[in-house]
Design a protein around this motif. Structure first.
Motif, PDB file in Angstrom:
ATOM      1  N   MET A 104      77.896  58.630  18.485  1.00 49.70           N
ATOM      2  CA  MET A 104      78.237  60.029  18.241  1.00 49.70           C
ATOM      3  C   MET A 104      79.374  60.100  17.222  1.00 49.70           C
ATOM      4  N   ASN A 131      76.306  64.773  27.320  1.00 47.35           N
ATOM      5  CA  ASN A 131      76.666  64.683  25.905  1.00 47.35           C
ATOM      6  C   ASN A 131      77.956  65.438  25.601  1.00 47.35           C
ATOM      7  N   ASN A 190      75.409  64.364  17.892  1.00 48.52           N
ATOM      8  CA  ASN A 190      74.597  63.184  18.177  1.00 48.52           C
ATOM      9  C   ASN A 190      73.939  62.697  16.893  1.00 48.52           C
ATOM     10  N   TYR A 215      76.727  54.428  26.103  1.00 54.84           N
ATOM     11  CA  TYR A 215      75.634  55.377  25.926  1.00 54.84           C
ATOM     12  C   TYR A 215      74.442  54.792  25.182  1.00 54.84           C
TER      13      TYR A 215
END
Length: 263
Positions: A104, A131, A190, A215
């Motif tokens: 990210m 997120n 993202n 992640y």
């Protein structure tokens, strides 16, 4: 011995024929997940697995479609997001393999460095719990805020315990965040949506998540299917050297292969 060998050959032939007739649908999101899966389709075809890609514009529907049986697998999400979906919605889904890490990034049309954020700056973050929490943890890793360590990975703005610049968090649908750059001081986006918007995470972000991120993204099926022969073929196809080479060449570090079989 000849009879056993012939039987083994016949069994293998029948198994190969059955797999050759196997057709599955896999849900992805636009950008890296879809582009990589297009390459996986080619590898899987040589192994007798016919994959149809179904692209979704959000993060919610692919798990619902998989749980309903409209898909046989999906490849778009990290494990913390999946865990949260299973907890909230009762899905019976399982991780069958890992695929890529899409770090990210923090982006801005107004500043070149996070240190330039002014008091009361507006920063966009995804509006889904995992997120959104990921974005806050990225901001924490860059020294902008501090979150309550007791809450783990699912962090909300309510869990921010130190915010010296009085940042205002603007929660938006993840797919809309690239468009928010015209209005906000910065946004956490993202990688799949950043790439879709023409943003290069390495060149265009003003800050980016570290490679030690928890992640990593996963390949998911219904639990009842996780041991099916086609699942093994799907994961092997994704973990093929040709796919690793494609990822490393095309994305030049903005998308990372994290191939490992789930336990």
């Amino acid at each position: 011995m000849l009879k056993l060998t012939a039987a083994a050959v016949l069994t293998a032939a029948l198994t190969g024929q059955a797999l050759a007739n196997e057709k599955i649908k896999i849900g992805v999101t636009p950008g890296a997940h879809e582009e990589v899966m297009e390459e996986v389709v080619k590898v899987a075809a040589t192994k007798g697995l016919d994959i149809e890609i179904v692209s979704f514009s959000d993060y919610v529907i692919p798990n619902q479609a998989l749980d309903d049986g409209d898909l046989q697998a999906n490849s778009f999400q990290h494990k913390p997001y999946l865990d949260n979906q299973i907890k909230d919605r009762g899905y019976d889904l399982s991780v069958v393999g890992y695929n890529i890490l899409t770090p990210m990034g923090i982006y801005s049309d107004k500043i070149k460095d996070l240190s330039e954020l002014k008091d009361g700056a507006e920063v966009g973050i995804p509006n889904d719990p995992t997120n959104g929490g990921r974005a806050l943890l990225v901001l924490q890793s860059k020294g902008l805020i501090k979150v309550d360590p007791a809450v783990g990975l699912v962090v909300s703005p309510l869990d921010v315990i130190e915010n010296p610049k009085n940042i205002k968090f603007v929660e938006l649908d993840a797919a809309q965040l690239p468009r928010s750059l015209a209005d906000l001081d910065a946004s956490a986006i993202n990688t799949n949506y950043a790439l879709e918007a023409g943003l290069n995470p390495i060149k265009d972000s003003i800050a980016i998540e570290g490679n030690d991120s928890p992640y990593a993204n996963v390949i998911v099926t219904r639990t009842q299917d996780k041991d099916a022969p086609w699942v093994k073929t799907l994961v092997e196809s994704y973990h093929d050297d040709a796919i690793r080479e494609f990822i490393e060449t095309k994305y030049e570090g903005s998308v990372l292969p994290v191939f490992k079989i789930s336990e």
